[in-house]
Scaffold this motif. Structure first.
Motif, PDB file in Angstrom:
ATOM      1  N   ALA A  16       0.993  -1.084   0.242  1.00 33.55           N
ATOM      2  CA  ALA A  16       0.082   0.129   0.170  1.00 33.55           C
ATOM      3  C   ALA A  16       1.029   1.320  -0.003  1.00 33.55           C
ATOM      4  N   ALA A  17       0.333   2.096  -0.290  1.00 33.32           N
ATOM      5  CA  ALA A  17       1.159   3.587  -0.654  1.00 33.32           C
ATOM      6  C   ALA A  17       1.633   4.311   0.755  1.00 33.32           C
ATOM      7  N   MET A  18       2.892   4.170   1.000  1.00 34.13           N
ATOM      8  CA  MET A  18       3.240   4.927   2.207  1.00 34.13           C
ATOM      9  C   MET A  18       2.964   6.530   2.108  1.00 34.13           C
ATOM     10  N   VAL A  19       2.792   6.863   3.339  1.00 36.28           N
ATOM     11  CA  VAL A  19       2.302   8.398   3.502  1.00 36.28           C
ATOM     12  C   VAL A  19       3.120   8.934   4.631  1.00 36.28           C
ATOM     13  N   LEU A  20       3.970  10.313   4.114  1.00 37.61           N
ATOM     14  CA  LEU A  20       4.694  11.072   5.097  1.00 37.61           C
ATOM     15  C   LEU A  20       4.575  12.455   4.314  1.00 37.61           C
ATOM     16  N   SER A  21       4.861  13.335   5.175  1.00 39.84           N
ATOM     17  CA  SER A  21       4.884  14.760   4.741  1.00 39.84           C
ATOM     18  C   SER A  21       6.204  15.000   3.992  1.00 39.84           C
ATOM     19  N   MET A  22       6.214  16.178   2.941  1.00 37.94           N
ATOM     20  CA  MET A  22       7.272  16.757   2.172  1.00 37.94           C
ATOM     21  C   MET A  22       7.563  18.066   2.125  1.00 37.94           C
ATOM     22  N   PHE A  23       8.508  18.388   1.207  1.00 41.08           N
ATOM     23  CA  PHE A  23       9.113  19.934   1.125  1.00 41.08           C
ATOM     24  C   PHE A  23       9.218  20.538  -0.243  1.00 41.08           C
ATOM     25  N   ALA A  24       9.982  21.700  -0.440  1.00 37.29           N
ATOM     26  CA  ALA A  24       9.984  22.582  -1.438  1.00 37.29           C
ATOM     27  C   ALA A  24      11.436  23.023  -2.275  1.00 37.29           C
ATOM     28  N   VAL A  25      11.469  23.299  -3.587  1.00 33.96           N
ATOM     29  CA  VAL A  25      12.820  23.920  -4.149  1.00 33.96           C
ATOM     30  C   VAL A  25      12.328  24.666  -5.476  1.00 33.96           C
ATOM     31  N   ALA A  26      13.371  25.600  -5.785  1.00 28.63           N
ATOM     32  CA  ALA A  26      12.984  26.515  -6.858  1.00 28.63           C
ATOM     33  C   ALA A  26      14.525  27.104  -7.293  1.00 28.63           C
ATOM     34  N   THR A  27      14.627  27.761  -8.572  1.00 24.27           N
ATOM     35  CA  THR A  27      15.752  28.162  -8.999  1.00 24.27           C
ATOM     36  C   THR A  27      16.501  29.151  -8.143  1.00 24.27           C
ATOM     37  N   PRO A  28      17.721  28.978  -7.772  1.00 28.18           N
ATOM     38  CA  PRO A  28      18.485  30.252  -7.021  1.00 28.18           C
ATOM     39  C   PRO A  28      18.233  31.656  -7.444  1.00 28.18           C
ATOM     40  N   ASP A  54       6.372  18.149  -0.430  1.00 29.09           N
ATOM     41  CA  ASP A  54       6.019  19.440   0.613  1.00 29.09           C
ATOM     42  C   ASP A  54       5.570  18.712   1.860  1.00 29.09           C
ATOM     43  N   THR A  55       4.977  19.360   2.743  1.00 31.31           N
ATOM     44  CA  THR A  55       4.430  18.897   3.998  1.00 31.31           C
ATOM     45  C   THR A  55       3.235  18.188   4.178  1.00 31.31           C
ATOM     46  N   ASP A  56       2.418  18.294   2.954  1.00 31.76           N
ATOM     47  CA  ASP A  56       1.283  17.491   2.843  1.00 31.76           C
ATOM     48  C   ASP A  56       1.319  16.279   1.876  1.00 31.76           C
ATOM     49  N   MET A  57       2.137  16.326   0.687  1.00 34.73           N
ATOM     50  CA  MET A  57       2.191  15.385  -0.086  1.00 34.73           C
ATOM     51  C   MET A  57       3.671  14.928  -0.446  1.00 34.73           C
ATOM     52  N   ARG A  58       3.739  13.659  -0.653  1.00 37.06           N
ATOM     53  CA  ARG A  58       5.109  13.010  -0.610  1.00 37.06           C
ATOM     54  C   ARG A  58       5.103  12.173  -1.906  1.00 37.06           C
ATOM     55  N   PHE A  59       6.076  12.089  -2.588  1.00 37.88           N
ATOM     56  CA  PHE A  59       6.622  11.300  -3.665  1.00 37.88           C
ATOM     57  C   PHE A  59       6.883  10.099  -3.218  1.00 37.88           C
ATOM     58  N   VAL A  79       3.440   8.477  -8.203  1.00 38.67           N
ATOM     59  CA  VAL A  79       2.788   8.222  -7.081  1.00 38.67           C
ATOM     60  C   VAL A  79       2.967   9.417  -6.112  1.00 38.67           C
ATOM     61  N   TYR A  80       2.281  10.385  -6.189  1.00 33.35           N
ATOM     62  CA  TYR A  80       2.183  11.646  -5.375  1.00 33.35           C
ATOM     63  C   TYR A  80       1.270  11.727  -4.199  1.00 33.35           C
ATOM     64  N   ASP A  81       1.285  11.267  -2.971  1.00 31.56           N
ATOM     65  CA  ASP A  81       0.072  10.926  -1.934  1.00 31.56           C
ATOM     66  C   ASP A  81       0.092  11.842  -0.820  1.00 31.56           C
ATOM     67  N   ASP A  82      -1.169  11.932  -0.663  1.00 28.42           N
ATOM     68  CA  ASP A  82      -1.312  13.130   0.551  1.00 28.42           C
ATOM     69  C   ASP A  82      -1.814  12.351   1.768  1.00 28.42           C
ATOM     70  N   ILE A 451      18.040  15.171  -8.468  1.00 26.17           N
ATOM     71  CA  ILE A 451      17.429  16.393  -8.931  1.00 26.17           C
ATOM     72  C   ILE A 451      16.231  16.596  -8.900  1.00 26.17           C
ATOM     73  N   SER A 452      15.311  15.849  -8.657  1.00 25.22           N
ATOM     74  CA  SER A 452      13.783  16.146  -8.621  1.00 25.22           C
ATOM     75  C   SER A 452      12.870  15.116  -8.102  1.00 25.22           C
ATOM     76  N   MET A 453      11.702  15.516  -7.945  1.00 22.01           N
ATOM     77  CA  MET A 453      10.567  14.454  -7.375  1.00 22.01           C
ATOM     78  C   MET A 453      10.949  13.585  -6.152  1.00 22.01           C
ATOM     79  N   LEU A 454      11.953  14.007  -5.403  1.00 22.32           N
ATOM     80  CA  LEU A 454      12.475  13.528  -4.236  1.00 22.32           C
ATOM     81  C   LEU A 454      11.334  13.351  -3.312  1.00 22.32           C
ATOM     82  N   ARG A 455      11.511  12.356  -2.497  1.00 24.51           N
ATOM     83  CA  ARG A 455      10.632  11.931  -1.462  1.00 24.51           C
ATOM     84  C   ARG A 455      10.883  12.888  -0.296  1.00 24.51           C
ATOM     85  N   GLN A 456      11.874  13.233   0.002  1.00 23.07           N
ATOM     86  CA  GLN A 456      12.256  13.786   1.220  1.00 23.07           C
ATOM     87  C   GLN A 456      11.969  15.189   1.024  1.00 23.07           C
TER      88      GLN A 456
END
Length: 1016
Positions: A16-28, A54-59, A79-82, A451-456
């Motif tokens: 089953a999908a694991m659920v945790l909270s996540m976070f954010a990135v943009a170009t410097p 981000d804090t609500d959705m995790r890859f 899979v992007y899970d809330d 480089i992207s779509m990190l679970r962390q």
């Protein structure tokens, strides 16, 4: 690859999908000067490009990576899970996987759009860059506008039931491909049932351009085969001449419905509308492990065809590579030749180790193929891995693998060769499970960074180092990011090593090594390739003390590392080959620093003391006295450019200076220096309450120290010239949280500060650690002058610099003017007129920039003019005089303060024509006689001024005219003599009367004189 597959199929059945909270990135962002600028960290969500969660959705699962037709966009499933539902999405990237835009979501409102929770395959059109297909196992969706809108094709299952097909598919659609024959477009699907040996499945075709989009069963089990049941794992249309040959290639497993051991897997083909497995065109090739054992229990297959693929049996290019993943430990890379009876097991990991291969991609033709492989080993060393082949036959395993789950069913890796892979080695990999991500390689898969779509997620920024490594914290895992070329790559994660504690990063002063340490642990890793790869030290500090842990640490050079202990420093100069315990009696060592020239180390401890070492930390000097404010966490830094002066701060506040080279070393507090009177500084408030960071920068005109205050979240900026300290404030960023760390990079005229405030990173460039330049006095009069100076160019934006001016009597040191002539204050101009001063007096001018922060002083010395000569000084010849002798004498009243006088004589009223100047004199007397002869009746111009010890007066000009010349003798011609006859005139009677009276009176006087004389 151009047509890739989902590699997380077992997750549907087993997890089953694991659920945790996540976070954010943009170009410097670029840093502003003299103001904090936020440095964008790896961003989450739509505005952050989905780099991290981000804090609500995790890859949770990066499933498929697929190019569009012209390789301008990559599509990915994930899979992007809330936490409430498994949200499978389609993302699109137009920057080679660095950032993404969501183009499809499984949920609209509270209802799912898809029938299943996974996307099994994405297939891009080979001719239309905006046309893409995907399947969730039940339906097929397509976009014709690059993901803006999606529509369903007709349902193969409904069609088969409605048309009473014999071979109605019972499994899921797991593979797609599209072929074109003129104006006709054909969509092909393959279906399979996971773990089943008695399900009806096959290859089905939809003519998308026909009315109603009818489906056809291509009867893979019954035409050319006599299979009771089957599963189809991959479908590929002939990429070079489908329009002519209608070639279709499939990977299928024959199932007998009795035992999985009896199931054989084949590569089978169908051409020209004929049945499958036609010997003259292309007969079946059985897939055999080690070329001897039938491969069974397949759950994923992927065919890769070279760029010059040719389906002629005599072409020599009827060739493909098969990536196979099984539940029976038989996965690998198999080489297939069209028309051969069986494939060749290439044994990616060698004969003794089997590899479940989930994806394959590459570049080149039959003889030039370069391949990138994704999968995992069938061993206890589970985890994502990649392999590279430069010849299509031999393979090299990655040395730094992508991160991902450590449970066997989620370790499938999807790979995608980037457009220039053949020459650059650049590729992407998608992984699933814990710490999944899209990873990037630029060395043919040898090393990967995320480089992207990190679970962390990024819940906290812990540290930064060098230019620029950033440590971020999630709830469990910690990451080290490298900012290079304007983009972030994660180069280290605690998921890569057996370490659960916090980590820290440091860069050697020379920049030739990057280190990661486990705080609270014992391990240190070093990188000699700018963080691309890290290797653990041979031994740890436990060899010097079995109970030691890393509390504080410092990198002195690429091999010398110091770790703080209790009155001891653990030191290695061999990068951990040998560790030694060195006595350093400063309490628990909490901070280290190295001098600018690298010759001296200093350690500070909980006792508020410092000790230095000049031999790389082998021996330490006797500890200093304690600083006035003892702190359990003391932070120390060297004064930039010095190997003896250090600065200290700590959690109990204060900023202190200590000079090891002083005759009597002592601590001096420097943060609360207050200037009395009218001050140009905020020193009364610039005191440190809680020092959490300290840095000494380069300054032109003195020294500058920066201390981050963890109570007020601002930076106390202390300038120092000689023994004078001025403390000002750099306010905290308006949107920042609690200040936790300050790191600096020293540069002449532009010190760069990096501040960490909770989970945000800011940068501040200080371009005001310089003096105000080119301070000058112009338009000088007897009572004032105009001051000018160069503007401090601190920024290209709207920052306004304010200046403060002090004017001091040089002889008495009395400040006669502050700020502006009308009173204390500042000005934004670069010129200031000053009046009301004394004449002939020397003044010292000091100009600071004081806002946004204080610069160093720019100075100039100037004297007001003495009073100039005027008519009252009895100038001779005076202005306008005439009949002046041609040998004039010039004179005037003497001036008591004069040391000399300047005089100029000219026939030019402007004195500009040098050829008309008759004399230029510097005189110590107040007179001068012209030593020549001037012309008569001529106007001459002269001027005179006074020189004093301080200054020079203005000129006083005058003009005079010389005398006319004397009249010349006149020669007269005498005329002939003329004789004049004058007639005799008769004397009038009254004349004679007068004569008579005069005679009588004369006689009377004589008589009187005689009578009055007496003989003595």
């Amino acid at each position: 690859m151009f047509k890739t597959k989902i590699s997380k199929v077992l997750g549907v059945v087993l997890t089953a999908a694991m659920v945790l909270s996540m976070f954010a990135v943009a170009t410097p962002v670029a840093a502003a000067n003299q103001a904090w600028s936020k440095i964008s960290l790896p961003g989450s969500g739509a505005t952050g490009g989905y780099v991290v969660s981000d804090t609500d959705m995790r890859f949770y699962d990066i499933g498929i990576l697929e190019w569009n037709a012209d390789k301008t966009a990559i599509y990915a499933s994930a899979v992007y899970d809330d936490g409430d539902a498994t949200l499978v999405r389609i993302f699109k990237s137009t920057d080679a996987g660095r950032t993404w835009k969501m183009v499809f979501s499984n949920w609209t409102g509270s209802a799912p759009v898809l029938s299943g929770p996974y996307i099994f395959d994405i297939c891009a059109s080979s001719v239309n860059a905006n046309e893409v297909y995907f399947t969730d196992g039940y339906d097929i969706f397509t976009t014709k506008d690059g993901g803006v809108t999606w529509n369903k094709l007709s349902n193969v299952y409904t069609w088969s039931v409605d048309n009473d097909w014999l071979n109605q598919p019972e499994g899921l659609i797991v593979t797609l491909d599209v072929g074109y024959a003129g104006a006709n477009k054909y969509v092909f699907t393959g279906t399979a049932s996971f773990g089943s040996i008695s399900s009806v499945n096959g290859v089905y075709m939809c003519q998308e351009t026909a009315f109603g989009m009818p489906w056809s069963d291509l009867s893979i089990a019954t035409q050319g085969h006599a299979w009771a049941y089957c599963n189809v794992w991959d479908i590929v249309v002939d990429p070079t001449d489908f329009a002519t040959k209608q070639g279709i290639i499939a990977v299928a497993t024959e199932c007998d419905g009795v035992s999985s051991a009896n199931n054989n897997t084949y590569i089978t083909a169908k051409y020209f509308g004929n049945q499958w497995n036609q010997t003259a065109l292309c007969k079946d090739a059985v897939v055999m492990q080690d070329n001897t054992t039938d491969v069974t229990e397949v759950y994923h297959a992927e065919l890769w065809l070279p760029s010059d693929f040719n389906s002629s049996l005599t072409s020599g290019k009827f060739q493909a590579w098969l990536a196979l993943a099984t539940m029976s430990g038989q996965g690998d890379i198999y080489l297939w030749y069209g028309g051969a009876a069986k494939t060749i097991d290439l044994n990616v990991s060698g004969l003794d180790t089997e590899t479940e291969v989930s994806d394959i991609d590459g570049a080149g033709g039959v003889g030039t193929a370069k391949l990138i492989i994704g999968g995992y080993l069938n061993s206890m060393a589970y985890g994502p891995n990649t392999w590279y082949s430069a010849d299509g036959l031999t393979f090299t395993k990655t040395s730094k693998a992508p991160t991902g789950d450590d449970s066997w069913y989620d370790e499938d890796v999807t790979v995608l060769a980037l457009a220039d892979f053949a020459t650059s080695g650049k590729a992407l990999a998608g992984t699933g499970g814990w710490d999944c991500a899209v990873s990037y390689t630029a060395d043919f898969g040898k090393t990967w960074n995320q480089i992207s779509m990190l679970r962390q997620a990024i819940n906290e920024v812990a540290n930064i180092a060098g230019n620029l490594f950033v440590v971020t914290y999630d709830y469990v895992e910690q990451s080290v990011w490298r900012l290079s070329g304007g983009v972030y790559e994660r180069v280290f994660s605690t998921s890569m090593v057996d370490e659960d504690g916090d980590i820290d990063v440091a860069v050697s002063p020379a920049g030739d090594a990057v280190f990661v340490a486990a705080l609270g642990g014992t391990m240190i890793w070093r990188s000699l390739d700018n963080g691309q790869t890290f290797a653990a030290q041979v031994s740890s500090i436990t060899t010097a003390n079995p109970s030691a842990t890393i509390n504080s640490w410092f990198v002195s050079n690429a091999n010398t590392i110091l770790v703080g202990g209790d009155n001891v420093v653990y030191q290695t100069s061999t990068n951990g080959v040998l560790w030694f315990a060195r006595t350093c009696a400063v309490g628990t060592v909490t901070s280290f620093a190295v001098s600018t020239d690298g010759s001296t180390l200093v350690a500070a401890g909980s006792a508020g003391k410092v000790s230095k070492s000049t031999d790389g930390g082998v021996t330490w000097s006797t500890a200093s006295a304690a600083a006035p404010t003892v702190s359990a966490v003391s932070l120390v830094t060297f004064q930039n450019g010095s190997n003896s002066v250090v600065y200290l701060t700590g959690e109990n506040g204060g900023a202190f200076k200590y000079d090891f080279a002083a005759t009597t070393p002592a601590w001096v507090q420097i943060d609360n220096a207050v200037t009395t009177g009218e001050t140009f500084d905020s020193g009364a408030y610039a005191d440190v309450d809680n020092g959490v960071g300290i840095f000494s920068g380069i300054a032109s005109g003195g020294n500058v120290l920066y201390v981050l205050d963890g109570t007020w979240d601002n930076v106390i900026r202390i300038t120092n010239v000689g023994t004078s300290y001025k403390a000002g404030i750099i306010p905290a960023p308006a949107t920042a949280g609690s200040a936790t760390k300050l790191i600096g990079a020293a540069a002449p005229g532009a010190n760069v500060l990096y501040g960490i405030f909770d989970d945000e990173l800011y940068v501040y460039t200080d371009k005001m650690a310089v003096p105000v330049a080119n301070v000058q006095a112009t338009k000088i009069t007897t009572t004032g002058f105009t001051i000018t100076w160069d503007a401090l160019n601190v920024d290209n934006s709207n920052i306004t610099v304010e200046y403060y001016i002090v004017i001091t009597d040089a002889a008495t040191a009395v400040k006669v003017c502050y700020g502006l002539p009308t009173g204390a204050g500042t000005t934004t101009a670069t010129t200031l007129k000053v009046t009301g001063l004394d004449e002939d007096t020397v003044y010292q001018i000091s100009v600071w920039a004081v806002d946004p922060v204080m610069s160093f002083v720019g100075t100039a010395s100037v004297a007001t003019q003495p009073e100039k000569l005027t008519y009252t000084f009895n100038l001779m010849p005076t202005n306008g005089a005439s009949n002046v002798p041609v040998k004039p004498v010039f004179a005037w009243d003497s001036v008591s303060t004069a040391v000399s006088y300047d005089l100029v004589l000219s026939t030019d009223p402007t004195f500009a024509d040098a050829t008309k100047v008759l004399a230029t004199k510097n005189l110590t007397t107040n007179y001068w006689a012209y030593d020549g002869t001037l012309s008569n009746s001529t106007s001459y111009y002269w001027k005179v001024r006074v020189n004093t010890a301080n200054s020079t007066s203005e000129w006083f000009p005058a003009v005079f005219t010389t005398v006319k010349a004397d009249a010349a003798p006149v020669e007269v011609n005498n005329p002939p003599a003329i004789t004049l006859t004058v007639p005799q005139a008769e004397t009038p009677a009254y004349i004679w009367l007068i004569v008579a009276v005069g005679a009588v009176l004369t006689v009377a006087v004589i008589v009187l004189i005689v009578r009055t004389r007496r003989v003595v």
